[in-house]
Design an enzyme around this catalytic site. Structure first.
Site, PDB file in Angstrom:
ATOM      1  N   LYS A 230       5.626 -15.112  -2.447  1.00 19.38           N
ATOM      2  CA  LYS A 230       4.188 -15.066  -2.130  1.00 19.38           C
ATOM      3  C   LYS A 230       3.365 -15.339  -3.384  1.00 19.38           C
ATOM      4  O   LYS A 230       2.350 -16.031  -3.337  1.00 19.38           O
ATOM      5  CB  LYS A 230       3.829 -13.691  -1.542  1.00 19.38           C
TER       6      LYS A 230
ATOM      7  N   GLN B 108       3.665  -4.482   1.512  1.00 18.90           N
ATOM      8  CA  GLN B 108       4.966  -5.053   1.855  1.00 18.90           C
ATOM      9  C   GLN B 108       5.800  -4.031   2.630  1.00 18.90           C
ATOM     10  O   GLN B 108       5.953  -2.891   2.216  1.00 18.90           O
ATOM     11  CB  GLN B 108       5.702  -5.468   0.563  1.00 18.90           C
TER      12      GLN B 108
ATOM     13  N   ASP C 144      -2.666  -9.564   6.325  1.00 18.04           N
ATOM     14  CA  ASP C 144      -1.575  -9.697   7.294  1.00 18.04           C
ATOM     15  C   ASP C 144      -2.077  -9.715   8.742  1.00 18.04           C
ATOM     16  O   ASP C 144      -1.309  -9.997   9.660  1.00 18.04           O
ATOM     17  CB  ASP C 144      -0.631  -8.496   7.128  1.00 18.04           C
TER      18      ASP C 144
END
Ligand code: NAP
Length: 277
Positions: free
Chosen positions: A50, A94, A117
């Site tokens: 990422k 995460q 997200d």
């Protein structure tokens, strides 16, 4: 091979290039903060990817590595400090989080305006009422891949195998919002094959390697393989690629299909949040 390959790596590259173009019009640099709790090696690798993606589009990115023994309250406080930062436009926690931390409680605390997200209940709720803003990365990437076929989604029968809040449920909603007729299948579905054989669009998000076999697929169907299963040190999808590619009309590979698109959508969401769209 009769099916056309839906190349997610190539499409993701094109999307990153579009993002770089859009960035030229901005007077500031979009910033993404990734929070990692503990040092799970798979998570560390995903985060590295990422960060590399952020570098490719000239975003600012930072990783906040917190100790595995951190309390839920302290983790939430950390998220709240990121909510306040004007140079951070997207926040991602995460997964997985260590046992004892309620991931929903943490996601709840990411302000919806920085929810890179798209998994905060406010953003998922907007999806439910067909007011799509920031949408979850993997489902959004899947929609882009289906659009790549040039086939219309409207009126098609889409079958989603899997109903997780991360993939199955939101991708079904996104297909419904685009006027597909959607069937959800899961571990309690009776006679799964009868359902999948009816699918013009088949999304497999099961987490079982090579679960979808050719006999389960309608000839000419669009087959999206979301699965990432680690078998003998390599990534294997939920679809038995070698035989399904002979019957499907379009198919995504693993790796190189949904995975790179998920990451590209994280960048797209961060940009969207940065410009307040
Ligand atoms: P998950 O939360 O474990 O959900 C799996 C779903 O599959 C559940 O809804 C489950 O049904 C259903 N299922 C399990 N066994 C089944 C069976 N025998 N027949 C029918 N349905 C069955 O997994 P997830 O987070 O959605 O992820 C799914 C897969 O996608 C995993 O391999 C994951 O690694 C991968 N993934 C990939 C990306 C990417 O970027 N490529 C992103 C996210 C996830 P129940 O609800 O009844 O238990």
């Amino acid at each position: 091979m009769s099916a056309e390959l839906l190349n997610g790596s190539r499409l993701a590259k094109r999307i990153r290039s579009q993002i770089r173009q859009k960035l030229k019009k901005l007077t500031f640099t979009p910033g993404l903060a990734v929070v990692q709790v503990g040092d799970d090696p798979a998570s560390t690798l995903y985060i590295k990817h990422k960060q590399r993606d952020c570098e490719k589009v000239h975003f600012h990115s930072e990783v906040h590595r917190l100790p595995v023994e951190i309390s839920q309250d302290s983790l939430i406080k950390h998220v709240e400090t990121l909510n306040e930062r004007s140079d951070i436009h997207g926040i991602l926690v995460q997964m997985p989080l260590p046992e004892g931390i309620d991931k929903e409680a943490v996601i709840d605390k990411i302000t919806p305006h920085k929810d890179a997200d798209g998994l905060n209940p406010v953003n998922l709720g907007n999806l439910l009422i067909n007011r799509e803003g920031v949408t979850p990365c993997t489902p959004t990437g899947i929609i882009h891949l289906i659009e790549l076929t040039g086939e219309k989604i409207e009126g098609k029968h889409a079958v989603c195998i899997g109903r997780s809040p991360l993939v199955g449920k939101p991708v079904g909603l996104m297909l419904l919002n685009r006027n597909a007729t959607v069937t959800y299948c899961h571990s309690r579905t009776a006679d799964l094959t009868t359902q999948t054989q009816e699918a013009d669009i088949l999304v497999a998000a099961v987490g079982r390697s090579e679960f979808i076999t050719a006999d389960m697929v309608k000839p000419g169907a669009v087959v999206i393989d979301v699965g990432i299963n680690h078998v003998d040190g390599r990534a294997v999808g939920d679809v038995k690629f070698e035989e399904v590619k002979e019957i499907a009309g379009f198919i995504t590979p693993v790796p190189g299909g949904v995975g790179p698109m998920t990451r590209a959508m994280l960048l797209e969401n961060t940009l969207k949040l940065a410009i307040g769209g």
